[in-house]
Design a protein around this motif. Sequence first.
Motif, PDB file in Angstrom:
ATOM      1  N   GLY A  35       0.830  -1.191   0.000  1.00  9.76           N
ATOM      2  CA  GLY A  35       0.000   0.000   0.000  1.00  9.76           C
ATOM      3  C   GLY A  35       0.869   1.247   0.000  1.00  9.76           C
ATOM      4  N   LEU A  36       0.283   2.378  -0.355  1.00  6.44           N
ATOM      5  CA  LEU A  36       1.028   3.631  -0.458  1.00  6.44           C
ATOM      6  C   LEU A  36       1.158   4.303   0.914  1.00  6.44           C
ATOM      7  CD1 LEU A  36       2.323   5.523  -2.580  1.00  6.44           C
ATOM      8  CD2 LEU A  36       0.130   6.738  -2.665  1.00  6.44           C
ATOM      9  N   VAL A  37       2.393   4.554   1.342  1.00  4.48           N
ATOM     10  CA  VAL A  37       2.642   5.256   2.611  1.00  4.48           C
ATOM     11  C   VAL A  37       3.820   6.208   2.443  1.00  4.48           C
ATOM     12  CG1 VAL A  37       1.810   3.336   4.048  1.00  4.48           C
ATOM     13  CG2 VAL A  37       4.243   3.523   3.507  1.00  4.48           C
ATOM     14  N   SER A  38       4.030   7.055   3.414  1.00  9.28           N
ATOM     15  CA  SER A  38       5.185   7.947   3.420  1.00  9.28           C
ATOM     16  C   SER A  38       6.455   7.146   3.714  1.00  9.28           C
ATOM     17  CB  SER A  38       5.000   9.018   4.491  1.00  9.28           C
ATOM     18  OG  SER A  38       6.235   9.556   4.895  1.00  9.28           O
ATOM     19  N   PRO A  39       7.556   7.429   3.002  1.00 17.67           N
ATOM     20  CA  PRO A  39       8.825   6.743   3.298  1.00 17.67           C
ATOM     21  C   PRO A  39       9.263   6.909   4.753  1.00 17.67           C
ATOM     22  CG  PRO A  39       8.993   7.959   1.243  1.00 17.67           C
ATOM     23  CD  PRO A  39       7.684   8.346   1.862  1.00 17.67           C
ATOM     24  N   ALA A  78       7.299   7.290   7.409  1.00 22.81           N
ATOM     25  CA  ALA A  78       6.472   6.416   8.250  1.00 22.81           C
ATOM     26  C   ALA A  78       6.930   4.971   8.123  1.00 22.81           C
ATOM     27  CB  ALA A  78       5.003   6.551   7.857  1.00 22.81           C
ATOM     28  N   LEU A  79       7.269   4.565   6.906  1.00 22.02           N
ATOM     29  CA  LEU A  79       7.732   3.198   6.666  1.00 22.02           C
ATOM     30  C   LEU A  79       9.032   2.922   7.411  1.00 22.02           C
ATOM     31  CD1 LEU A  79       7.749   0.481   5.046  1.00 22.02           C
ATOM     32  CD2 LEU A  79       8.997   1.714   3.262  1.00 22.02           C
ATOM     33  N   LEU A  80      10.012   3.791   7.249  1.00 21.70           N
ATOM     34  CA  LEU A  80      11.322   3.572   7.864  1.00 21.70           C
ATOM     35  C   LEU A  80      11.244   3.629   9.389  1.00 21.70           C
ATOM     36  CD1 LEU A  80      13.572   5.619   5.411  1.00 21.70           C
ATOM     37  CD2 LEU A  80      13.238   3.149   5.500  1.00 21.70           C
ATOM     38  N   TRP A  81      10.424   4.538   9.913  1.00 26.38           N
ATOM     39  CA  TRP A  81      10.262   4.631  11.361  1.00 26.38           C
ATOM     40  C   TRP A  81       9.617   3.354  11.907  1.00 26.38           C
ATOM     41  CZ3 TRP A  81      12.193   6.090  15.513  1.00 26.38           C
ATOM     42  CH2 TRP A  81      11.475   6.196  16.709  1.00 26.38           C
ATOM     43  N   ALA A  82       8.631   2.823  11.199  1.00 20.30           N
ATOM     44  CA  ALA A  82       7.982   1.575  11.620  1.00 20.30           C
ATOM     45  C   ALA A  82       8.990   0.420  11.619  1.00 20.30           C
ATOM     46  CB  ALA A  82       6.807   1.257  10.698  1.00 20.30           C
ATOM     47  N   PRO A 108       9.792   2.568  -5.493  1.00 20.08           N
ATOM     48  CA  PRO A 108       8.582   1.744  -5.326  1.00 20.08           C
ATOM     49  C   PRO A 108       8.487   1.093  -3.951  1.00 20.08           C
ATOM     50  CG  PRO A 108       9.535   1.352  -7.481  1.00 20.08           C
ATOM     51  CD  PRO A 108      10.515   2.193  -6.725  1.00 20.08           C
ATOM     52  N   SER A 109       9.627   0.645  -3.423  1.00 24.15           N
ATOM     53  CA  SER A 109       9.625   0.037  -2.087  1.00 24.15           C
ATOM     54  C   SER A 109       9.440   1.084  -1.001  1.00 24.15           C
ATOM     55  CB  SER A 109      10.928  -0.728  -1.846  1.00 24.15           C
ATOM     56  OG  SER A 109      11.034  -1.838  -2.717  1.00 24.15           O
ATOM     57  N   LEU A 110      10.108   2.227  -1.155  1.00 27.83           N
ATOM     58  CA  LEU A 110      10.029   3.273  -0.131  1.00 27.83           C
ATOM     59  C   LEU A 110       8.651   3.912  -0.055  1.00 27.83           C
ATOM     60  CD1 LEU A 110      13.477   5.038  -0.605  1.00 27.83           C
ATOM     61  CD2 LEU A 110      12.738   3.680   1.364  1.00 27.83           C
ATOM     62  N   LEU A 111       7.908   3.894  -1.151  1.00 24.82           N
ATOM     63  CA  LEU A 111       6.579   4.499  -1.172  1.00 24.82           C
ATOM     64  C   LEU A 111       5.472   3.499  -0.836  1.00 24.82           C
ATOM     65  CD1 LEU A 111       6.899   6.798  -4.312  1.00 24.82           C
ATOM     66  CD2 LEU A 111       6.839   7.513  -1.913  1.00 24.82           C
ATOM     67  N   SER A 112       5.847   2.243  -0.632  1.00 22.32           N
ATOM     68  CA  SER A 112       4.855   1.248  -0.219  1.00 22.32           C
ATOM     69  C   SER A 112       4.973   1.020   1.283  1.00 22.32           C
ATOM     70  CB  SER A 112       5.056  -0.071  -0.981  1.00 22.32           C
ATOM     71  OG  SER A 112       6.216  -0.726  -0.527  1.00 22.32           O
ATOM     72  N   ASN A 113       4.120   0.185   1.817  1.00 25.14           N
ATOM     73  CA  ASN A 113       4.132  -0.024   3.270  1.00 25.14           C
ATOM     74  C   ASN A 113       5.038  -1.169   3.694  1.00 25.14           C
ATOM     75  OD1 ASN A 113       2.612  -1.985   2.092  1.00 25.14           O
ATOM     76  ND2 ASN A 113       1.016  -2.007   3.648  1.00 25.14           N
ATOM     77  N   THR A 114       5.916  -1.607   2.781  1.00 24.08           N
ATOM     78  CA  THR A 114       6.829  -2.696   3.115  1.00 24.08           C
ATOM     79  C   THR A 114       8.063  -2.649   2.216  1.00 24.08           C
ATOM     80  OG1 THR A 114       7.093  -5.107   3.203  1.00 24.08           O
ATOM     81  CG2 THR A 114       5.540  -4.245   1.578  1.00 24.08           C
TER      82      THR A 114
END
Length: 376
Positions: free
Chosen positions: A260-264, A266-270, A319-325
Amino acid sequence: MLKRNFADIRALYARHWWLTPLTIFIIWRIALEIIGQIFFSISGVPISNWKEIPFPPLWARWDSGWYASILNYGYNLRGPGVMSNVTFFPLFPLIWKFFEIITPLKGFMAALVVNNILALLGFTVFFRWVEENWNKLVALKSLVALLIFPTSFFFISAYSESTLFLFIASTLLFSSRKQWLYAATTVALAGAARPTGILLWPLLAWLWWSSHSNKSKPWREFFAILLIPPIGLLLFSLHLYFRSGNPFAWLSKQADAGRGLVSPFALLWAYIRNILSRGDYWLKHLAEMAALIFVIILIPKLKKIHPAYVLYAMLNLLPSLLSNTLTSLQRFVLVLAPIFVVVALQKRWLYVFYSTAAIILLFYSVFRFVSFQWAG
């Protein structure tokens, strides 16, 4: 006598440049098979969740089943929330099917033979590109750096990595030789192999433009680079339109595959929080973060080769950084060919450090893969 034989062998390898990548491939392939078989015997006899093939060959795991479904049943767009094989591009299954037609081999055995051939071709082209633009020692070190990367076994597995890498390496070679029509064609083929294959298009355009920086731009080359590269992706989208009514199903169904589409940020912090707290799948997340850091560290050094390669690397990370995984990032990094030239150009101690760490992680990844555990 021994010195004479050694001199004859060196002369033979000097006359026939392709013997070097062939020899490296054979050694690497034998080593992988031995390691894989040992780890498979240690892990027991894993049973797949594929009803028709409960005991697949050693190098057929996970996404291999999706490619097999395309080969056997074609594309099938399932309902909302259900993963579909439309997210897997058609070139590898097409080559697999063609090989089944012209040989007696069927099923995964045909796929694995195909990928060994494609991998050897890709490595040979990659070696030639590096040798022509640097020298034979750099080419040797670059190829070794690629083949000991922790996910290199995907090249000979029933995945599309070897197909994509062959056309990436071919694009780099043709571009360096200023054979722009051939390069545009290989970009089109890469675009039919994987979604990220189309990211070679801006790379090719930049390389072409910079090669004519102080000259007039030939119109035939310009239109070739403008019109040919997207053909592979467009044809696949057209096929999906006639098959399902949705030409962008390959993109829209990514959400059903868990992307899914998320902020890079938010992804890296998670990811960082999960790794530090040793939450669920923290080792998997650590491996994916390590792959990301590996590329980010080397990106500034890519600029010394050509700034276009910096753009290419960053586009492949997006593509990876803008997704949720970051799932499979360590496998996606595998096809960033210029990165391994940068590794080869490092100081000796850094190259040795990379080699030692990569080989250890390669052993670990092979064990996980053959045991039906996620390895990228």
